[in-house]
Design a protein around this motif. Structure first.
Motif, PDB file in Angstrom:
ATOM      1  N   GLY A   1       5.121   1.073 -58.440  1.00  0.00           N
ATOM      2  CA  GLY A   1       6.238   1.049 -59.385  1.00  0.00           C
ATOM      3  C   GLY A   1       7.567   0.882 -58.688  1.00  0.00           C
ATOM      4  O   GLY A   1       8.612   1.181 -59.252  1.00  0.00           O
ATOM      5  N   GLU A   2       7.511   0.397 -57.426  1.00  0.00           N
ATOM      6  CA  GLU A   2       8.755   0.311 -56.661  1.00  0.00           C
ATOM      7  C   GLU A   2       9.819  -0.512 -57.369  1.00  0.00           C
ATOM      8  O   GLU A   2      10.995  -0.158 -57.351  1.00  0.00           O
ATOM      9  N   ILE A   3       9.375  -1.591 -57.983  1.00  0.00           N
ATOM     10  CA  ILE A   3      10.381  -2.468 -58.566  1.00  0.00           C
ATOM     11  C   ILE A   3      11.101  -1.760 -59.717  1.00  0.00           C
ATOM     12  O   ILE A   3      12.299  -1.923 -59.909  1.00  0.00           O
ATOM     13  N   ASN A   4      10.354  -0.921 -60.458  1.00  0.00           N
ATOM     14  CA  ASN A   4      11.005  -0.138 -61.515  1.00  0.00           C
ATOM     15  C   ASN A   4      11.975   0.872 -60.923  1.00  0.00           C
ATOM     16  O   ASN A   4      13.077   1.071 -61.435  1.00  0.00           O
ATOM     17  N   THR A   5      11.521   1.510 -59.863  1.00  0.00           N
ATOM     18  CA  THR A   5      12.402   2.458 -59.194  1.00  0.00           C
ATOM     19  C   THR A   5      13.644   1.750 -58.688  1.00  0.00           C
ATOM     20  O   THR A   5      14.755   2.254 -58.797  1.00  0.00           O
ATOM     21  N   PHE A   6      13.423   0.562 -58.147  1.00  0.00           N
ATOM     22  CA  PHE A   6      14.563  -0.197 -57.633  1.00  0.00           C
ATOM     23  C   PHE A   6      15.529  -0.525 -58.766  1.00  0.00           C
ATOM     24  O   PHE A   6      16.738  -0.356 -58.641  1.00  0.00           O
ATOM     25  N   GLU A   7      14.972  -0.950 -59.861  1.00  0.00           N
ATOM     26  CA  GLU A   7      15.815  -1.321 -60.984  1.00  0.00           C
ATOM     27  C   GLU A   7      16.659  -0.135 -61.449  1.00  0.00           C
ATOM     28  O   GLU A   7      17.854  -0.264 -61.708  1.00  0.00           O
ATOM     29  N   ALA A   8      16.000   1.039 -61.525  1.00  0.00           N
ATOM     30  CA  ALA A   8      16.717   2.239 -61.967  1.00  0.00           C
ATOM     31  C   ALA A   8      17.831   2.581 -60.982  1.00  0.00           C
ATOM     32  O   ALA A   8      18.978   2.840 -61.373  1.00  0.00           O
ATOM     33  N   ALA A   9      17.488   2.558 -59.699  1.00  0.00           N
ATOM     34  CA  ALA A   9      18.486   2.881 -58.672  1.00  0.00           C
ATOM     35  C   ALA A   9      19.618   1.863 -58.703  1.00  0.00           C
ATOM     36  O   ALA A   9      20.794   2.208 -58.568  1.00  0.00           O
ATOM     37  N   PHE A  10      19.233   0.610 -58.904  1.00  0.00           N
ATOM     38  CA  PHE A  10      20.213  -0.475 -58.924  1.00  0.00           C
ATOM     39  C   PHE A  10      21.155  -0.327 -60.122  1.00  0.00           C
ATOM     40  O   PHE A  10      22.364  -0.500 -60.010  1.00  0.00           O
ATOM     41  N   ASN A  11      20.591   0.035 -61.271  1.00  0.00           N
ATOM     42  CA  ASN A  11      21.412   0.226 -62.464  1.00  0.00           C
ATOM     43  C   ASN A  11      22.403   1.370 -62.282  1.00  0.00           C
ATOM     44  O   ASN A  11      23.562   1.275 -62.692  1.00  0.00           O
ATOM     45  N   ASN A  12      21.929   2.457 -61.666  1.00  0.00           N
ATOM     46  CA  ASN A  12      22.843   3.572 -61.403  1.00  0.00           C
ATOM     47  C   ASN A  12      24.010   3.123 -60.539  1.00  0.00           C
ATOM     48  O   ASN A  12      25.155   3.486 -60.793  1.00  0.00           O
ATOM     49  N   LEU A  13      23.683   2.322 -59.542  1.00  0.00           N
ATOM     50  CA  LEU A  13      24.722   1.827 -58.650  1.00  0.00           C
ATOM     51  C   LEU A  13      25.687   0.920 -59.403  1.00  0.00           C
ATOM     52  O   LEU A  13      26.905   1.044 -59.303  1.00  0.00           O
ATOM     53  N   GLN A  14      25.112   0.063 -60.192  1.00  0.00           N
ATOM     54  CA  GLN A  14      25.906  -0.908 -60.928  1.00  0.00           C
ATOM     55  C   GLN A  14      26.884  -0.228 -61.884  1.00  0.00           C
ATOM     56  O   GLN A  14      28.009  -0.659 -62.048  1.00  0.00           O
ATOM     57  N   GLN A  15      26.412   0.862 -62.500  1.00  0.00           N
ATOM     58  CA  GLN A  15      27.248   1.535 -63.493  1.00  0.00           C
ATOM     59  C   GLN A  15      28.315   2.417 -62.865  1.00  0.00           C
ATOM     60  O   GLN A  15      29.261   2.829 -63.526  1.00  0.00           O
ATOM     61  N   ALA A  16      28.146   2.755 -61.608  1.00  0.00           N
ATOM     62  CA  ALA A  16      29.077   3.680 -60.970  1.00  0.00           C
ATOM     63  C   ALA A  16      30.441   3.033 -60.773  1.00  0.00           C
ATOM     64  O   ALA A  16      30.548   1.821 -60.600  1.00  0.00           O
ATOM     65  N   ALA A  17      31.477   3.873 -60.821  1.00  0.00           N
ATOM     66  CA  ALA A  17      32.828   3.385 -60.541  1.00  0.00           C
ATOM     67  C   ALA A  17      32.897   2.950 -59.075  1.00  0.00           C
ATOM     68  O   ALA A  17      32.145   3.477 -58.253  1.00  0.00           O
ATOM     69  N   PRO A  18      33.788   2.002 -58.754  1.00  0.00           N
ATOM     70  CA  PRO A  18      33.832   1.490 -57.380  1.00  0.00           C
ATOM     71  C   PRO A  18      33.930   2.597 -56.330  1.00  0.00           C
ATOM     72  O   PRO A  18      33.252   2.543 -55.307  1.00  0.00           O
ATOM     73  N   TYR A  19      34.766   3.614 -56.587  1.00  0.00           N
ATOM     74  CA  TYR A  19      34.939   4.658 -55.570  1.00  0.00           C
ATOM     75  C   TYR A  19      33.679   5.500 -55.393  1.00  0.00           C
ATOM     76  O   TYR A  19      33.511   6.187 -54.400  1.00  0.00           O
ATOM     77  N   ALA A  20      32.765   5.469 -56.385  1.00  0.00           N
ATOM     78  CA  ALA A  20      31.591   6.339 -56.335  1.00  0.00           C
ATOM     79  C   ALA A  20      30.337   5.597 -55.878  1.00  0.00           C
ATOM     80  O   ALA A  20      29.260   6.179 -55.786  1.00  0.00           O
ATOM     81  N   LYS A  21      30.484   4.313 -55.572  1.00  0.00           N
ATOM     82  CA  LYS A  21      29.309   3.500 -55.227  1.00  0.00           C
ATOM     83  C   LYS A  21      28.513   4.113 -54.072  1.00  0.00           C
ATOM     84  O   LYS A  21      27.295   4.091 -54.063  1.00  0.00           O
ATOM     85  N   GLU A  22      29.232   4.638 -53.109  1.00  0.00           N
ATOM     86  CA  GLU A  22      28.525   5.097 -51.906  1.00  0.00           C
ATOM     87  C   GLU A  22      27.515   6.196 -52.203  1.00  0.00           C
ATOM     88  O   GLU A  22      26.562   6.386 -51.464  1.00  0.00           O
ATOM     89  N   MET A  23      27.697   6.913 -53.311  1.00  0.00           N
ATOM     90  CA  MET A  23      26.729   7.962 -53.661  1.00  0.00           C
ATOM     91  C   MET A  23      25.388   7.370 -54.105  1.00  0.00           C
ATOM     92  O   MET A  23      24.381   8.046 -54.119  1.00  0.00           O
ATOM     93  N   TYR A  24      25.449   6.130 -54.547  1.00  0.00           N
ATOM     94  CA  TYR A  24      24.235   5.528 -55.114  1.00  0.00           C
ATOM     95  C   TYR A  24      23.612   4.472 -54.193  1.00  0.00           C
ATOM     96  O   TYR A  24      22.518   3.989 -54.454  1.00  0.00           O
ATOM     97  N   GLN A  25      24.344   4.121 -53.150  1.00  0.00           N
ATOM     98  CA  GLN A  25      23.839   3.060 -52.265  1.00  0.00           C
ATOM     99  C   GLN A  25      22.588   3.498 -51.502  1.00  0.00           C
ATOM    100  O   GLN A  25      21.623   2.749 -51.400  1.00  0.00           O
ATOM    101  N   ASN A  26      22.616   4.724 -51.016  1.00  0.00           N
ATOM    102  CA  ASN A  26      21.490   5.185 -50.194  1.00  0.00           C
ATOM    103  C   ASN A  26      20.149   4.986 -50.904  1.00  0.00           C
ATOM    104  O   ASN A  26      19.198   4.484 -50.322  1.00  0.00           O
ATOM    105  N   HIS A  27      20.108   5.380 -52.171  1.00  0.00           N
ATOM    106  CA  HIS A  27      18.829   5.273 -52.869  1.00  0.00           C
ATOM    107  C   HIS A  27      18.401   3.817 -53.026  1.00  0.00           C
ATOM    108  O   HIS A  27      17.228   3.478 -52.864  1.00  0.00           O
ATOM    109  N   VAL A  28      19.361   2.966 -53.323  1.00  0.00           N
ATOM    110  CA  VAL A  28      19.051   1.531 -53.430  1.00  0.00           C
ATOM    111  C   VAL A  28      18.482   1.022 -52.101  1.00  0.00           C
ATOM    112  O   VAL A  28      17.474   0.320 -52.057  1.00  0.00           O
ATOM    113  N   PHE A  29      19.116   1.426 -50.997  1.00  0.00           N
ATOM    114  CA  PHE A  29      18.640   0.979 -49.674  1.00  0.00           C
ATOM    115  C   PHE A  29      17.246   1.533 -49.379  1.00  0.00           C
ATOM    116  O   PHE A  29      16.410   0.852 -48.797  1.00  0.00           O
TER     117      PHE A  29
END
Lengths: 416, 657
Positions: free
Chosen positions: B9-37
């Motif tokens: 289910g990695e691709i689903n997990t990726f999508e979820a992580a990616f969406n969280n990153l996408q929705q985050a405000a620019p200053y908060a992106k770094e909190m969500y990048q790790n999971h995407v990586f």
């Protein structure tokens, strides 16, 4: 929420730099300003975040905690000009600063003095004892000799002999978490304490399961009580706790209420720690007036599905209405599985590589981890546990699938 | 329950992580990048996964995947850094991978960027591919070889996709020029070139242009079935049989074909060995001239030393040692056999009682076990190469440039001495060199710079470098506390009396500060530049120290090379021709300084630079104090330009006084 948006015409000052709290207040569309260290000013500027740079570290070197109130004039005026009506502390070290600002804003010097209760562990214990909470025997020590004396007295009272001494605990008065915590099992241990340790707090040892509570208080009432079970002290924790502890929620709530009363807490978040022994007797360990460490907020968010950082700001504001709070918090017994976190500390001096076992990643309770082989391979020495190099998160309906790996992997070397 | 990362289910997990990153405000992106990586890392474990990541690539930038990091702006990325980044064990290699996928999306126009056109992206990726041939054409890993890193395998998967998406045409010419660039330097060790040729063969069936295909074929045949006859009789035994049966004219044609390919590429086909041995057995001296691609001069030497040559072929020319045929050809052209000590020296090798350890090393490193060869055969073949290709000697993956240039110098000017050292080391396990009146025996010394020698080396280096390296280190140790640079005393003693006694260095000893840079440069001009040194020609190679710099001109380290000669090129500009023991002499040194290996009158194995460009990287040299011209005559504009080049490159790392 609609009410919040409309009514709030003043700013909240976040005291300290924390992205999740900034994101939380921004998402709630509440006006805010950040009071953070000079090092973050460029970042704030880059993203257009309202920022006042304040060198807390520098003050810490020059000014005692008790004197903070006399040195916040400049900051207070800056915030007053910004139309700030509320200051919310994000870290242990900023608790007294936020209180000093709030004291001035509300013209009530007691607010500042009150905050020091949370910053001095000896004062805190006395207050709890007077408020009727069960605490261990404690004393303040200035020398190694006093530590040895305390060890002798405690064990004398327990009728314990040389070979099987009950340990005592040495704690720093004003440090967050485990920093400065030492366990003393013998007079030799006491002898090895460094001079910088003193003065400090001494405490008898308490047995039992350790839990922390994250209590969102508004108007003196508990609006939400999260209980976190410490699985391996310093390493791993789980929320909500396993059923034997969950069963005692009522009793724990009672202890928290006694604490609120003893400390006369009106609004905000507290993070007390308790021991629960085999007989269900609850002893108070300590309490902090800030966001807990160990990713506890992540665990709450995962299983209760609300944003605790937002909750923190909401309950800190006396103007928040009951209606808003009722709408915001879920029922405590309605949680979605158990969430756990394991903090990872390298035990090597130089990191060669990451070592995440495949069994872990295939474990039913495994959720995710945050580790990459770091750029900085040399591991800095640090006091206490230091900053974790990574976190492993677990999540599962069956709490055993969370608790077991939290126990098993605490001793695993993730960095080799 | 948690979304599992491990149940496909990695691709689903990726999508979820990616969406969280996408929705985050620019200053908060770094909190969500790790999971995407983290999830990207998981996905990149398979080829499929990388493809799935690629699907997201058009949205990477807008979602904040690169926010706040060095990959933020695609127009500022450097193709040269990609290889290094992809190899990092850590998050960097993951971000680099995602960044390449973004670039691929730009090239394929599934994503557009205001600062990077599809054409820019193509150009960038072509350069990236050219720099990453090792990932595109991975070397085969031996069964007992080291396990390749996860990072290497991931990069290989990435390039599978890149190559799939882009045409191979662009890299075919790069690959060919890379093969040419390496072959033109005529290294003794040809493994790397052979690997690249075998990989290029894959392109023969792809859509590459005709000229490239012909070039690839040329190299392909050079190391395999070069002639129609070999293609007909691929089995070595059958080919050998056929040689007996064909006519004299046909045999001459075979010989000419092999000789001309040898001359063109410096590469030897195994069939060439079969042919050479056949000609030798049947006493076909005239045909040997063709088969070795010899000039009349070379042939004169062959005739003069025919018996010796016959013996050498019999002993040393075998399929595993086939490159020695090129060594033999060059050796004859150089006329080395006419030097008195050479023939007896070679004969001694054939019967030498080689010590057991050396024997094992020689057999292992040349994969000659089970081939019916002896260590003496291998060593003799190696000596033929070294005597024939003095500038083809390389240090391999060892930090032993000092020893490599010693071998090179002796091969040119003192083959007799070299032939003394080899049996000493191979038989006695010891060599001794006198230093300031005291003998130094290598067998008494520990370590050296390369206690663990990487064994992809020619046989002579395998035998001698461990000894030379220790002796060099010991000499340096003995004079390290003197008031000047140890090389001043060590080099003449180590390399021999060809090295002039004068020595100058740009650094103040002990402080490493740069003092009187212009004086240093003036002295070099006055002792080396024919227009300022009163016309003294350089006779012996000069071992000098240079500061190696990266393509961005940043200081990388100190390196030992040898100036072979200084002469005018065809355009009338003075150039420094030098030998670089790293066998990869045309690295880009930044500031437009790129050593050339051909096109300016270089002989094989030489690199060259315009005089002043070379000087800008020089930090130490020897000179003859009696052959010094007018240092004041050097043009000060020239000096300032050299100083600027030095200061703005490697000089940045040092204090200038």
């Amino acid at each position: 929420m609609t009410k919040t948006k409309r009514d709030i015409n003043y700013k909240t000052a976040l005291i300290g730099w924390s992205l999740p709290s900034i994101e939380a207040i921004d998402q709630m569309k509440r006006p805010f300003v950040i009071v953070g260290p000079p090092g973050m000013e460029d970042y704030a500027k880059k993203y257009d975040l309202p920022y006042i740079s304040w060198d807390f570290e520098d003050y810490k070197k020059r000014v005692s905690m008790e004197e903070v109130c006399d040195h916040c004039e400049e900051l207070f005026h800056a915030l007053e000009n910004e139309n700030v009506k509320l200051a919310v502390p994000l870290f242990e070290d900023t608790v007294e600063w936020a209180a000093a600002i709030n004291a001035r804003l509300q013209n009530d010097p007691k607010i500042f003095k009150h905050s020091l209760l949370f910053r001095d562990k000896a004062k805190m214990k006395r207050r709890a004892l007077m408020g009727g909470l069960k605490v261990g025997v404690f004393e303040e020590a200035r020398t190694k000799e006093e530590v040895k004396q305390f060890l002798r007295r405690v064990n004398d009272a327990l009728l314990k002999e040389e070979e099987e001494l009950d340990p005592i605990h040495v704690k720093a008065f004003n440090k967050a978490g485990d920093v400065g915590h030492r366990v003393i099992r013998s007079e030799q241990d006491a002898e090895q304490l460094e001079e910088e340790t003193f003065p400090c707090l001494l405490e008898s040892h308490l047995d039992g399961v350790e839990v922390s509570c994250e209590v969102f208080i508004h108007n003196g009432k508990i609006r939400f009580l999260n209980i976190t079970e410490y699985i391996v002290f310093g390493y791993s924790m789980m929320a909500p706790p396993s059923p034997p502890i969950e069963k005692q929620r009522k009793k724990i709530r009672g202890a928290v209420q006694a604490l609120i009363k003893a400390f006369d807490i009106k609004n905000g978040l507290i993070h007390p720690e308790f021991f629960i022994d085999e007989n269900g007797s609850i002893s108070f360990i300590e309490v902090a007036h800030r966001i807990p460490g160990g990713n506890i907020f992540d665990l709450i968010q995962k299983t209760y599905n609300f944003n605790p950082y937002q909750a923190h700001i909401l309950v800190s504001d006396p103007n928040t209405t009951d209606e808003e709070l009722n709408k915001f918090f879920p029922k405590e017994h309605k949680f979605k599985g158990h969430a756990g976190s394991l903090m990872v500390y390298p035990r090597v001096e130089k990191i060669e590589k990451l070592n995440v076992p495949q069994e872990l990643e295939e474990h039913p309770g495994f959720d995710r981890h945050t580790m990459f082989t770091p750029v900085q391979r040399k591991v800095e020495e640090s006091e206490g546990f230091g900053n974790p190099h990574g976190v492993v998160f677990f999540h599962h309906d069956d709490c055993d699938h969370v608790k077991q790996p939290l126990q098993d992997y605490a001793q695993h070397d993730f960095f080799i | 329950m948690a979304v599992q990362m491990n149940t496909g289910g990695e691709i689903n997990t990726f999508e979820a992580a990616f969406n969280n990153l996408q929705q985050a405000a620019p200053y908060a992106k770094e909190m969500y990048q790790n999971h995407v990586f983290q999830v990207a890392k998981k996905l990149a474990e398979t080829r499929e996964g990388i493809k799935e990541l690629y699907e997201f690539a058009p949205k990477f930038e807008e979602a904040g995947v690169f926010e706040g990091g060095p990959w933020e702006n695609p127009s500022k990325l450097q193709p040269a850094l990609v290889n290094g980044s992809l190899r990092v064990d850590g998050v960097e290699s993951i971000v680099a991978l995602l960044s390449e996928l973004r670039m691929l999306a730009l090239a394929k126009e599934t994503y557009t960027h205001e600062n990077v056109t599809a054409e820019d992206a193509h150009e960038y990726l072509n350069e990236v591919m050219a720099n990453n041939l090792d990932f595109i054409f991975p070397e085969e890993v031996d069964e007992d070889g080291d396990e390749q890193g996860k990072e290497t395998e991931r990069a290989q998967r990435l390039f599978e996709l890149v190559v799939d998406e882009l045409t191979l045409q662009s890299i075919s010419s790069t690959l060919i020029s890379e093969i040419k660039r390496l072959t033109v330097q005529r290294p003794i060790m040809t493994n790397r070139i052979r690997v690249m040729i075998r990989k290029a063969e894959q392109l023969m069936h792809e859509d590459v242009d005709e000229q490239d295909r012909e070039e690839i074929e040329r190299f392909h045949y050079a190391i395999s079935t070069l002639t129609p006859l070999t293609r007909e009789f691929e089995d070595y035994g059958e080919y050998r049989q056929q040689l007996k049966e064909i006519s004299e004219e046909e045999l001459e044609e075979e010989a000419k074909a092999f000789g001309s390919s040898l001359h063109d590429t410096g590469l030897v086909s195994p069939y060439h060995v079969v042919l050479m041995r056949h000609l030798n057995r049947n006493d076909k001296k005239e045909l040997m001239k063709f088969a070795l691609g010899l000039s009349d001069n070379g042939y004169a030497h062959l005739e003069e030393h025919y018996e010796m040559v016959q013996q050498l072929i019999k002993v040393a020319v075998h399929i595993p040692t086939r490159q020695s045929i090129y060594g033999l050809a060059r050796l004859l052209e150089r006329g080395v056999l006419s030097q008195t000590p050479v023939k007896p020296g070679l004969r001694r090798l054939i019967e030498l009682d080689i010590n057991q350890d050396v024997r094992n090393t020689l057999m292992d490193a040349t994969h000659s076990k089970k081939e019916g060869l002896t260590a003496n055969d291998v060593l003799t073949a190696g000596v033929m190469s070294v005597l024939g290709q003095p500038l083809g000697i390389g240090q391999g993956l060892n930090p032993t440039c000092q020893s490599a240039r010693a071998l090179s110098l002796w091969s040119i000017h003192a083959p007799g001495y070299l032939l003394e050292l080899i049996p000493r080391a191979a038989r006695d396990g010891d060599i001794d060199v006198s230093f300031e009146g005291q003998p130094i025996h290598s067998k008494d010394l520990p370590g050296g710079l390369a206690p663990e020698l990487h064994e992809e080396l020619d046989p002579v280096s395998l035998v001698l470098v461990p000894h030379l390296d220790r002796i060099y280190a010991e000499m340096v140790r003995r004079v390290q506390f003197r008031g000047d640079d140890p090389h001043k005393w060590v080099n003449p003693a180590f390399y021999g009396d060809w090295i002039p006694k004068g020595f100058s260095k740009v650094f103040q000893h002990n402080t490493q500060n740069i003092v009187d840079y212009q004086g240093f440069v003036r002295l070099f001009y006055a002792t080396h530049h024919p227009e300022y040194n009163e016309g003294h020609e350089m006779i012996y190679p000069n071992p000098v120290g240079i500061a190696i710099t990266t393509v961005y001109g940043n200081f990388l380290g100190f390196h030992a090379i040898t100036i072979q000669r200084i002469a005018k090129d065809s355009e009338g500009n003075y150039r420094v021709y030098f030998y670089n023991p790293n066998n990869d002499s045309s690295q880009n040194w930044g500031q437009g300084i790129e050593p050339a290996v051909q096109g300016h009158g270089e002989i094989e194995g030489e690199s060259s630079l315009p005089f002043h460009e070379f000087v800008s990287r020089l930090y130490a040299f020897h000179y003859n104090p009696y052959e010094q011209g007018d240092s004041f005559a050097v043009d000060s504009n020239n000096l300032e330009e050299i100083e600027r080049l030095a200061k703005e490159s490697w000089g940045q790392e040092f204090q200038w006084l």
